[in-house]
Motif scaffolding. Structure first.
Motif, PDB file in Angstrom:
ATOM      1  N   TYR B  33      -2.815  -0.305  -0.605  1.00  0.00           N
ATOM      2  CA  TYR B  33      -1.611  -1.113  -0.437  1.00  0.00           C
ATOM      3  C   TYR B  33      -0.916  -1.238  -1.795  1.00  0.00           C
ATOM      4  N   TRP B  34       0.395  -1.296  -1.757  1.00  0.00           N
ATOM      5  CA  TRP B  34       1.161  -1.564  -2.974  1.00  0.00           C
ATOM      6  C   TRP B  34       1.950  -2.863  -2.789  1.00  0.00           C
ATOM      7  N   TYR B  35       1.920  -3.689  -3.847  1.00  0.00           N
ATOM      8  CA  TYR B  35       2.648  -4.954  -3.861  1.00  0.00           C
ATOM      9  C   TYR B  35       3.451  -5.037  -5.153  1.00  0.00           C
ATOM     10  N   LEU B  46       4.793  -3.819  -0.311  1.00  0.00           N
ATOM     11  CA  LEU B  46       5.685  -2.674  -0.313  1.00  0.00           C
ATOM     12  C   LEU B  46       5.308  -1.668   0.765  1.00  0.00           C
ATOM     13  N   ILE B  47       4.076  -1.163   0.697  1.00  0.00           N
ATOM     14  CA  ILE B  47       3.699  -0.075   1.601  1.00  0.00           C
ATOM     15  C   ILE B  47       2.177   0.042   1.661  1.00  0.00           C
ATOM     16  N   ALA B  56       2.001   1.208   7.118  1.00  0.00           N
ATOM     17  CA  ALA B  56       2.898   0.064   7.237  1.00  0.00           C
ATOM     18  C   ALA B  56       3.855   0.052   6.063  1.00  0.00           C
ATOM     19  N   LYS B  57       5.064  -0.425   6.348  1.00  0.00           N
ATOM     20  CA  LYS B  57       6.086  -0.464   5.315  1.00  0.00           C
ATOM     21  C   LYS B  57       6.643  -1.871   5.242  1.00  0.00           C
ATOM     22  N   GLY B  58       6.806  -2.351   4.037  1.00  0.00           N
ATOM     23  CA  GLY B  58       7.383  -3.677   3.850  1.00  0.00           C
ATOM     24  C   GLY B  58       8.744  -3.553   3.212  1.00  0.00           C
ATOM     25  N   ASN B  59       8.981  -4.388   2.219  1.00  0.00           N
ATOM     26  CA  ASN B  59      10.290  -4.418   1.581  1.00  0.00           C
ATOM     27  C   ASN B  59      10.416  -3.368   0.489  1.00  0.00           C
ATOM     28  N   ILE B  60      10.198  -2.133   0.838  1.00  0.00           N
ATOM     29  CA  ILE B  60      10.235  -1.076  -0.170  1.00  0.00           C
ATOM     30  C   ILE B  60      11.612  -0.446  -0.195  1.00  0.00           C
ATOM     31  N   LEU B  61      12.185  -0.337  -1.401  1.00  0.00           N
ATOM     32  CA  LEU B  61      13.507   0.241  -1.556  1.00  0.00           C
ATOM     33  C   LEU B  61      13.452   1.741  -1.300  1.00  0.00           C
ATOM     34  N   GLU B  62      14.613   2.310  -0.940  1.00  0.00           N
ATOM     35  CA  GLU B  62      14.662   3.756  -0.699  1.00  0.00           C
ATOM     36  C   GLU B  62      14.420   4.548  -1.979  1.00  0.00           C
ATOM     37  N   ARG B  63      14.673   3.929  -3.126  1.00  0.00           N
ATOM     38  CA  ARG B  63      14.442   4.593  -4.412  1.00  0.00           C
ATOM     39  C   ARG B  63      12.947   4.692  -4.739  1.00  0.00           C
ATOM     40  N   LEU B  76       2.663   5.542  -6.731  1.00  0.00           N
ATOM     41  CA  LEU B  76       3.915   4.894  -6.358  1.00  0.00           C
ATOM     42  C   LEU B  76       4.977   5.422  -7.316  1.00  0.00           C
ATOM     43  N   ASN B  77       5.998   6.055  -6.754  1.00  0.00           N
ATOM     44  CA  ASN B  77       7.073   6.634  -7.544  1.00  0.00           C
ATOM     45  C   ASN B  77       8.312   5.745  -7.460  1.00  0.00           C
ATOM     46  N   LEU B  78       8.814   5.380  -8.619  1.00  0.00           N
ATOM     47  CA  LEU B  78      10.002   4.529  -8.690  1.00  0.00           C
ATOM     48  C   LEU B  78      11.082   5.323  -9.414  1.00  0.00           C
TER      49      LEU B  78
END
Lengths: 109, 115
Positions: B33-35, B46-47, B56-63, B76-78
């Motif tokens: 999980y990523w937070y 996040l995911i 599962a997907k949370g509030n993760i931006l498209e970027r 996790l790529n930002l």
């Protein structure tokens, strides 16, 4: 989302018991109640979880009300190391943990 | 020590750049999980990946994007970073996928600063 309500902060004296309350009046029958804590500059850490019965482990006890609308995390003897933000979380929505604001516990020597 | 490792511990970069955060789960854990934890938003999910698949997907931006590799480590790529992406990023792992009963073990986090 089933939500939890916790006091923003609490104070305790070292070596005394601490009771951290959590209200979750919209809890459903299958929601587990989890408690995590976050020490300063660290990631969250699992404390305890339960469904209906009271639970004990080496870190704490969890007392769950009969109607399950509230619960209390009990630290039997607070130490300075227990100063942290304590999060009460209902695990219902799939797999993620939905963290609220938590309770900041301050422990006085 | 939770057994979850994250690298790097600190990352300082400029707006518009791209970074990769890495997480190795506890031995035997299949879920990652990523937070994100920022001062104004608190801890946000996040995911989640389970055994290589997005679960599962949370509030993760498209970027932002993530993946879990065959050896179960996750990245996790930002990209196109903005000042507001400055935050602590935590990875957690658990044995299975049950949010109701599984315990999540968190890593020490990566502190990202975007200048």
């Amino acid at each position: 989302d089933a939500k939890t309500t916790q006091p923003n902060s609490m104070e305790s004296n070292e070596e005394e018991p601490v009771h951290l309350p959590c209200n979750h009046s919209t809890i459903s029958g299958t929601d587990y109640i989890h408690w995590y804590r976050q020490l300063p500059s660290q990631g969250p850490e699992y404390v305890i979880h339960g469904l209906t019965s009271n639970v004990n482990n080496r870190m704490a006890s969890l007392a769950i009300a009969e109607d399950r609308k509230s619960s209390t995390l009990i630290l039997h003897r607070a130490t300075l190391r227990d100063a942290a933000v304590y999060y009460c979380i209902l695990s219902w929505a799939g797999n993620m943990l939905t963290f609220g604001g938590g309770t900041r516990l301050m422990v006085k020597p | 020590d939770s057994g979850v490792t994250q690298t790097p511990k600190h990352l300082i970069t400029a707006t518009g750049q791209r970074v990769t955060l890495r997480c190795s789960p506890r031995s035997g854990d299949l879920s990652v999980y990523w937070y994100q934890q920022s001062l104004d938003q608190g801890l946000q999910f996040l995911i989640q990946y389970y055994n290589g698949e997005e679960r599962a997907k949370g509030n993760i931006l498209e970027r932002f994007s993530a993946q879990q590799f065959p050896d179960l480590h996750s990245e996790l790529n930002l990209s196109s970073l903005e000042l507001g992406d400055s935050a602590l990023y935590f990875c957690a792992s658990s044995v299975g996928t049950s949010g109701r009963t599984d315990t999540q073990y968190f890593g020490p986090g990566t502190r990202l600063t975007v200048l």
